[in-house]
Design an enzyme around this catalytic site. Structure first.
Site, PDB file in Angstrom:
ATOM      1  N   ARG A 103       0.380  20.419   4.637  1.00  0.00           N
ATOM      2  CA  ARG A 103       1.167  19.324   4.079  1.00  0.00           C
ATOM      3  C   ARG A 103       0.368  18.491   3.074  1.00  0.00           C
ATOM      4  O   ARG A 103       0.947  17.758   2.271  1.00  0.00           O
ATOM      5  CB  ARG A 103       1.684  18.425   5.209  1.00  0.00           C
ATOM      6  CG  ARG A 103       2.805  19.059   6.024  1.00  0.00           C
ATOM      7  CD  ARG A 103       3.122  18.265   7.270  1.00  0.00           C
ATOM      8  NE  ARG A 103       3.487  16.894   6.975  1.00  0.00           N
ATOM      9  CZ  ARG A 103       3.583  15.942   7.900  1.00  0.00           C
ATOM     10  NH1 ARG A 103       3.326  16.232   9.174  1.00  0.00           N
ATOM     11  NH2 ARG A 103       3.935  14.723   7.564  1.00  0.00           N
TER      12      ARG A 103
ATOM     13  N   LYS B  49      -8.265  19.034   5.001  1.00  0.00           N
ATOM     14  CA  LYS B  49      -7.573  17.790   5.336  1.00  0.00           C
ATOM     15  C   LYS B  49      -8.514  16.718   5.875  1.00  0.00           C
ATOM     16  O   LYS B  49      -8.455  15.553   5.456  1.00  0.00           O
ATOM     17  CB  LYS B  49      -6.472  18.070   6.370  1.00  0.00           C
ATOM     18  CG  LYS B  49      -5.762  16.816   6.856  1.00  0.00           C
ATOM     19  CD  LYS B  49      -4.584  17.127   7.751  1.00  0.00           C
ATOM     20  CE  LYS B  49      -5.008  17.710   9.081  1.00  0.00           C
ATOM     21  NZ  LYS B  49      -3.861  17.828  10.009  1.00  0.00           N
TER      22      LYS B  49
ATOM     23  N   GLY C 258       4.796  14.410  21.997  1.00  0.00           N
ATOM     24  CA  GLY C 258       4.902  14.820  23.392  1.00  0.00           C
ATOM     25  C   GLY C 258       4.904  13.595  24.293  1.00  0.00           C
ATOM     26  O   GLY C 258       4.345  12.549  23.951  1.00  0.00           O
TER      27      GLY C 258
END
Length: 450
Positions: free
Chosen positions: A17, A24, A142
């Protein structure tokens, strides 16, 4: 005596992304790769071992860490549980407490890590400690199902029931466990789930099924904010800058427009420092008490002493040193140069690879010509010397104490103490020439219009 601590930092993801050739976790926040922000917080615990789990662009991470941690490779990437398993061989023989962290979650406070370790060592001896938080919007996180201080179930969002998704307490992904428990539990994790991955969270459910308790520690959502996109990187930068501005003001600096001042991760600001709007600090800047940084100045790698004044529109590059009460004014650039006590370069000058003595004055438009296309050379300017406007000092050259360089001079040889150096072509005077020129040109122009 406390147990030794190890940290496993997961950084094997592809970070698609970000759409970047840079890994990243190496994208900078406040001028420092996000991974190194996290590593600094880890180092404050004095860990016995550090293992970074890598995958894509591993060479970039290895270079950034420069040997400060062991590397373990996860290939292919089969989930977080599988990633942590890759660190097992690097921790062979280690029998202490293990923190599991994420390279793209860079702002976990050392105190929070310590709280997880402390909870792991409590009298009830939990098998796993889970770091949880309550975001304003739980989104796809989660869930952590609890009974008081204990975790009864961990479930990924995609596998959760509607009732479980209604729970606000979310899993940050960060955990702590004893090394001997961690890898034994991981060996029993399966990929029997919607994503066909080995989930780290399953070690909690397995421990619970064994009749062992797992505990939860809660933290602020900002402490566990993950960064997966350029937009999230920008938000993290904004969060860090807001905190640093507040810290600078709390420590006694005045920021006229705080939201326009940008700090680096290592910027040092003293008391009674005034910072005007639109100032940028790059890495390696130290500003002593009582200095004033005027608007639109760009400063990196510079040391600014007590009572100095910089800007507006000044640029201090690496190696710039301003001694007490020195002044660098508008549109002045300083690089690898020392300005002595009370020295001034008020406007429109370049001072590179130079030493400027105390009390010296650098006139507007002065340039130290320090580069011949192959090598850099130094200029030395003595105490109380006066450099007239629009002068070029061609290095290597020395200007003596109390010397004067006349405006418009190009100095190529040393100037002795107390000497005047004037280097100009002889002025040619032609009385009436300009009047005759104007008359002739006006007549010519008038003739063209006929």
């Amino acid at each position: 005596m406390s147990n030794p601590i190890a940290a496993i930092i997961l950084a094997a993801g592809k970070g698609t992304r970000m759409k970047s050739d840079l890994h990243k976790v190496l994208h900078p926040i406040a001028g420092r790769p996000m991974l190194l922000h996290l590593m600094a917080a880890v180092d404050a615990l004095a860990p016995a071992r550090k293992v970074v789990v890598v995958g894509d662009k591993a060479d970039q991470i290895e270079a950034a860490l420069a040997g400060s941690a062991d590397l373990a490779v996860q290939e292919p990437q089969l989930g977080t549980g599988h990633a942590v398993q890759q660190a097992e061989s690097a921790l062979a023989g280690f029998d202490g407490d293990v923190l599991i962290l994420y390279g793209d979650v860079p702002f976990v406070p050392t105190a929070t890590m310590q709280a997880m370790i402390d909870r792991l060592g409590a009298a009830d001896a939990p098998a796993v400690v889970v770091l949880a938080f309550e975001p304003a919007d739980p989104l796809q996180y989660g869930r952590v199902i609890t009974d008081g201080d204990y975790v009864t179930k961990m479930v990924e969002h995609k596998d959760a029931t509607d009732a479980e998704r209604a729970v606000k307490l979310c899993n940050s992904g960060l955990m702590a466990a004893k090394a001997r428990d961690l890898f034994a539990l991981l060996a029993r994790v399966t990929d029997d789930n919607a994503a066909k991955e080995f989930y780290l969270v399953d070690i909690v459910n397995i421990a619970n099924a064994d009749g062992r308790r797992c505990a939860v520690v809660k933290t602020d959502p900002n402490d566990v904010a993950g960064i997966n996109s350029r937009a999230e990187l920008a938000r993290a930068e904004a969060q860090w800058q807001e905190f640093r501005r507040e810290e600078a003001m709390a420590d006694g600096a005045s920021l006229r427009a705080p939201e326009t001042v940008w700090f680096s991760w290592d910027t040092e600001i003293g008391r009674d420092v005034t910072i005007e709007p639109n100032v940028f600090f790059g890495p390696g800047v130290k500003v002593a008490d009582g200095a004033t940084i005027r608007g639109f100045s760009h400063i990196e790698g510079a040391t600014i002493a007590t009572g100095c004044e910089v800007g507006p529109y000044a640029r201090l590059r690496p190696g710039a040193v301003l001694e007490e009460k020195a002044k660098v004014g508008n549109f002045v650039e300083v690089k690898k140069a020392v300005l002595g006590k009370g020295a001034k370069a008020n406007h429109l000058s370049y001072i590179g690879d130079a030493t400027v003595g105390a009390g010296a004055n650098i006139g507007a438009g002065t340039i130290t010509c320090n580069y011949d296309g192959y090598f850099k050379y130094r200029t030395e300017i003595g105490e109380n010397a006066f450099i007239g406007s629009n002068s070029a000092l061609v290095a290597p050259v020395k200007i003596g104490r109390d010397a004067i360089v006349a405006a418009g001079s190009a100095v190529t040889r040393d100037v002795a103490d107390g000497e005047l150096r004037l280097v100009r072509g002889e002025q040619l005077v032609k009385p009436g020439w300009a009047d005759r020129f104007h008359d002739a040109m006006r007549k010519k122009k008038a003739a063209e219009k006929k």
